[in-house]
Scaffold this motif. Structure first.
Motif, PDB file in Angstrom:
ATOM      1  N   ALA A   1       0.822  -1.210   0.000  1.00 57.00           N
ATOM      2  CA  ALA A   1       0.000   0.000   0.000  1.00 57.00           C
ATOM      3  C   ALA A   1       0.855   1.257   0.000  1.00 57.00           C
ATOM      4  CB  ALA A   1      -0.926  -0.011   1.220  1.00 57.00           C
ATOM      5  N   GLY A   2       1.837   1.308   0.907  1.00 56.49           N
ATOM      6  CA  GLY A   2       2.636   2.514   1.038  1.00 56.49           C
ATOM      7  C   GLY A   2       3.551   2.755  -0.138  1.00 56.49           C
ATOM      8  N   GLY A   3       4.106   1.685  -0.713  1.00 58.45           N
ATOM      9  CA  GLY A   3       4.999   1.827  -1.852  1.00 58.45           C
ATOM     10  C   GLY A   3       4.298   1.773  -3.190  1.00 58.45           C
ATOM     11  N   ASP A   4       3.000   1.431  -3.193  1.00 55.37           N
ATOM     12  CA  ASP A   4       2.225   1.251  -4.417  1.00 55.37           C
ATOM     13  C   ASP A   4       2.917   0.257  -5.346  1.00 55.37           C
ATOM     14  OD1 ASP A   4       0.068   1.585  -6.105  1.00 55.37           O
ATOM     15  OD2 ASP A   4       0.958   3.314  -7.149  1.00 55.37           O
ATOM     16  N   VAL A   5       3.216  -0.927  -4.789  1.00 56.39           N
ATOM     17  CA  VAL A   5       3.909  -1.996  -5.507  1.00 56.39           C
ATOM     18  C   VAL A   5       3.214  -3.314  -5.209  1.00 56.39           C
ATOM     19  CG1 VAL A   5       6.176  -0.858  -5.510  1.00 56.39           C
ATOM     20  CG2 VAL A   5       5.520  -2.313  -3.567  1.00 56.39           C
ATOM     21  N   VAL A   6       3.551  -4.333  -5.972  1.00 59.42           N
ATOM     22  CA  VAL A   6       3.148  -5.702  -5.662  1.00 59.42           C
ATOM     23  C   VAL A   6       4.292  -6.351  -4.891  1.00 59.42           C
ATOM     24  CG1 VAL A   6       2.523  -7.958  -6.608  1.00 59.42           C
ATOM     25  CG2 VAL A   6       1.692  -5.854  -7.702  1.00 59.42           C
ATOM     26  N   VAL A   7       3.993  -6.945  -3.749  1.00 64.10           N
ATOM     27  CA  VAL A   7       5.002  -7.579  -2.902  1.00 64.10           C
ATOM     28  C   VAL A   7       4.813  -9.089  -2.953  1.00 64.10           C
ATOM     29  CG1 VAL A   7       5.919  -7.809  -0.560  1.00 64.10           C
ATOM     30  CG2 VAL A   7       5.137  -5.579  -1.377  1.00 64.10           C
ATOM     31  N   VAL A   8       5.910  -9.802  -3.184  1.00 66.06           N
ATOM     32  CA  VAL A   8       5.910 -11.257  -3.192  1.00 66.06           C
ATOM     33  C   VAL A   8       6.958 -11.735  -2.202  1.00 66.06           C
ATOM     34  CG1 VAL A   8       6.229 -13.349  -4.586  1.00 66.06           C
ATOM     35  CG2 VAL A   8       5.269 -11.277  -5.637  1.00 66.06           C
ATOM     36  N   THR A   9       6.616 -12.702  -1.355  1.00 68.66           N
ATOM     37  CA  THR A   9       7.592 -13.289  -0.433  1.00 68.66           C
ATOM     38  C   THR A   9       7.636 -14.790  -0.661  1.00 68.66           C
ATOM     39  OG1 THR A   9       6.025 -13.622   1.407  1.00 68.66           O
ATOM     40  CG2 THR A   9       7.101 -11.475   1.260  1.00 68.66           C
ATOM     41  N   VAL A  10       8.816 -15.377  -0.551  1.00 64.11           N
ATOM     42  CA  VAL A  10       9.045 -16.744  -1.021  1.00 64.11           C
ATOM     43  C   VAL A  10       9.702 -17.593   0.065  1.00 64.11           C
ATOM     44  CG1 VAL A  10      10.084 -18.163  -2.835  1.00 64.11           C
ATOM     45  CG2 VAL A  10       9.419 -15.793  -3.345  1.00 64.11           C
TER      46      VAL A  10
END
Length: 517
Positions: free
Chosen positions: A141-150
Motif C-alpha cells: 500500500a505505502g509503496g504502491d507496488v506488488v510484494v511477493v515473499t518466497v
C-alpha cells in the motif's frame, strides 16, 4: 567528510506520496477479496493478500519442478508450511514447502505495478517469510507496488553437497537457490495477473536473504529474472568450495550415525531425524554445521564477488546496506559474552567473533586511539561488526565500483532502538522500516514520529528502485570510488562520504573470510 542532508520537506512530501497509513484510492472501490485464476485472496490492511500459493514441488535432494498455475479452486488465506528447521518450532513445517505469498493494491492485469520479491534471512539454515516483520500489506500500500515473499528449502535439504554420490544428486548444494529461481520464474509468468509488471521485478532480502541474492547474481539461470536488487546486511563474496562442502556433508552424516557412503539412508530417513543432525560440528569453521551455496561449476560456475563482481550482475541496479552495530543482535549485551567485559579482557573477547585475522590487542589499541571516549562495550560491538558483518558489503560495493557498475547505492542504518537502549542499531532492525511493520512483533523500531518518518524514507527509497532503477530519494548519491557515498538512515537522514573510513581501512589490512567458506 561531505554530508548532504535530506530535507524534512522531502520526507513530508514522501509521506504524502506514499500515503502509508491510508488505503490507495482504487482500493475503496474494491474492498472485497479478489480472485485471480483459481486463487481467492483476503483483504489485509486495505490490500489484497494471496497466501500459500504453491509454486513448485520437489523430492528430497532433487531439482524442483514448477506447479501449474491452473487447477482446482484455492482459498489463499493462510501461509504454507516452512522448511523443516530447528527454529520456529511452533509453526507448521514440511519438506513440501515451496509456497509464496502476494500482496497487491489491485489485482488487475492493467495495473502493471513494480514488483518487490523478498527472500528471508536465517543464514540458509533457518527462517521464513511468515515472520510478521515481513508481511507485505503495508509495503504494497505505502509503496504502491506488488510484494511477493518466497519460502524455499534450507539447511541440508537445500544445500547439502551430495554430487560425489552420483549424477542423481548433480544439483545438490544449490537446490535452495534453484527453488528461488523457480519462484522468480513463477513471478515472471504470473505476476501480471495480480497487477504486477514482470519487466520491473526487484529482489530484496535481509541477512541470509541478501546473501541468496548475491549468489543469484552469479547464477546463469537467474539472469533476466530480476531487474534490480537490494541486500540488507547480507553478502556472499564467496560460495563454499566443493571440498569444504563435502567435509560438511560427511560430518553431518557421521552425526546421524550413517556410514560415509549411505546416501540412501540420508535420502529416506525421517525429516525430523535429519534436522537433529544439524547439531553436527562444522569441520571447517567450528560451531554448527554450515550449509550454503556450493561452487559446483554448473548452477554456480563462479564465486559471486570473487575475484570480482560477476559480470552478469553489473547491469542490475543495486542497493547494499548494513546496520551500524550488527552484532548487538546476536552477541547479547545482557548475555555471558558481555559479563565482566573490561579493557583487560576485551581483546580476548573480540578474537572468536571476527572473520579477519588481525591481532585483537592491536585492534583494541587502534580503536582506543581513534575513539578515546568509547567504552569497552562500544569498542566490542564496533570491532565485531566491522571485523565480521560489514566487510562483505564493502567488498561487494567496491567490486561493483571498480567494474564500472555505476548504479550502486550504499546505506548504513544508525537509528538506535527507542524501545531497548542496549540494542542500539542492530542486525534486522532495518526490516520494519522498509516493510512499514513498525508495530509488528519482533520490531525494535518503536512507532514514534521519528520511526514513521524513517520508514517513509526507506520505503520510498526501496520502492523507487523497483519502479525506476534508482532509489526514490533524489538526494541519495550513487556509490563510487574514492568517495564511497553512503546514505545514513537515522532520525536525520543524510548522505556522508565514507562515514566509517578509519574502521574500513583498519579491517582491510588482512583478507576477509566469508562465514561458512
Amino acid at each position: 567528510m561531505i554530508e548532504a542532508a535530506v530535507t524534512r520537506r522531502t520526507l513530508v512530501k514522501a509521506a504524502a506520496v506514499l500515503g502509508a497509513a491510508a488505503p490507495l484510492p482504487g482500493l475503496a472501490r474494491s474492498p472485497k477479496a479478489a480472485r485471480v485464476g483459481r486463487f481467492t485472496g483476503v483483504v489485509e490492511n486495505g490490500v489484497h493478500a494471496f497466501k500459500g500459493i504453491r509454486y513448485g514441488r520437489a523430492e528430497r535432494f532433487a531439482r524442483p519442478v514448477a506447479e501449474p498455475f491452473d487447477g482446482p479452486p484455492v482459498t489463499a488465506a493462510s501461509f504454507g508450511p516452512l522448511c523443516p528447521q530447528r527454529a520456529l518450532a511452533d509453526e507448521a513445517q514440511s519438506e513440501d514447502c515451496l509456497f509464496l505469498n502476494v500482496w497487491t493494491p489491485e489485482a488487475d492485469p492493467r495495473a502493471k505495478r513494480a514488483v518487490m520479491v523478498y527472500f528471508h534471512g536465517g543464514a540458509y539454515t533457518t527462517g521464513s517469510v511468515t515472520d510478521p516483520l515481513t508481511h507485505g500489506a503495508k509495503l504494497a500500500a505505502g509503496g504502491d507496488v506488488v510484494v511477493v515473499t518466497v519460502n524455499h528449502r534450507l539447511n541440508a535439504l537445500g544445500y547439502a553437497w551430495l554430487k560425489p554420490f552420483g549424477a542423481r544428486y548433480a544439483d545438490s548444494g544449490n537446490l535452495g537457490q534453484l527453488d528461488l529461481i523457480l519462484g522468480l520464474q513463477w513471478v515472471r509468468d504470473n505476476v501480471a495477473k495480480f497487477g504486477g509488471d514482470p519487466a520491473r521485478v526487484m529482489v530484496f532480502g535481509q541477512s541470509g536473504g541478501g546473501a541468496k541474492i548475491a549468489t543469484l547474481m552469479a547464477m546463469p539461470a537467474a539472469k533476466g529474472l530480476f531487474h534490480s536488487a537490494a541486500t540488507m546486511s547480507g553478502q556472499q563474496v564467496q560460495a563454499s568450495g566443493p571440498a569444504h562442502a563435502w567435509a560438511r556433508t560427511q560430518a553431518f552424516m557421521k552425526a546421524l550415525g550413517l556410514a560415509p557412503d549411505d546416501v540412501e539412508g540420508l535420502r529416506t530417513m525421517p525429516v525430523s531425524r535429519l534436522v537433529e543432525g544439524l547439531d553436527a560440528v562444522d569441520p571447517v569453521m567450528g560451531g554448527g554445521v554450515y550449509f550454503g551455496p556450493v561452487l559446483d561449476m554448473t548452477n554456480l560456475p563462479r564465486h559471486p564477488f570473487w575475484p570480482d563482481a560477476a559480470p552478469q550482475s553489473l547491469g542490475v541496479p543495486m542497493i547494499l546496506g548494513n546496520v551500524r552495530e550488527e552484532t548487538r543482535a546476536f552477541l547479547n549485551p545482557r548475555g555471558p559474552k558481555l559479563q565482566g567485559l573490561s579493557w583487560d579482557n576485551l581483546a580476548a573477547r573480540i578474537l572468536p567473533e571476527i572473520k579477519i585475522d588481525l591481532d585483537p590487542v592491536w585492534v583494541v589499541e587502534q580503536y582506543r586511539a581513534h575513539e578515546p571516549g568509547w567504552t569497552p562495550e562500544q569498542v566490542y560491538y564496533a570491532a565485531t561488526t566491522a571485523g565480521r558483518s560489514w566487510p562483505g558489503q564493502v567488498i561487494e560495493a567496491d567490486a561493483r565500483a571498480v567494474a564500472g557498475a555505476g548504479a550502486t547505492w550504499v546505506y548504513q542504518l544508525d537509528r538506535p532502538s527507542p524501545t531497548d537502549p542496549l540494542r542500539g542499531a542492530a542486525h534486522t532492525d532495518d526490516i520494519p522500516y522498509v516493510f512499514g511493520t513498525l508495530d509488528a512483533p519482533g520490531s525494535y523500531s518503536g512507532t514514534d514520529a521519528g520511526a514513521q518518518r524513517l520508514s517513509v524514507a526507506m520505503m520510498r527509497a526501496f520502492a523507487g528502485l523497483a519502479k525506476t532503477g534508482r532509489p526514490g530519494l533524489a538526494e541519495w548519491t550513487a556509490y563510487g570510488l574514492p568517495d564511497r557515498a553512503t546514505m545514513v538512515f537515522d532520525d536525520t537522514v543524510r548522505v556522508a562520504n565514507d562515514p566509517r573510513r578509519w574502521q574500513r581501512e583498519l579491517w582491510a589490512k588482512a583478507p576477509y573470510v566469508q562465514p561458512g567458506t
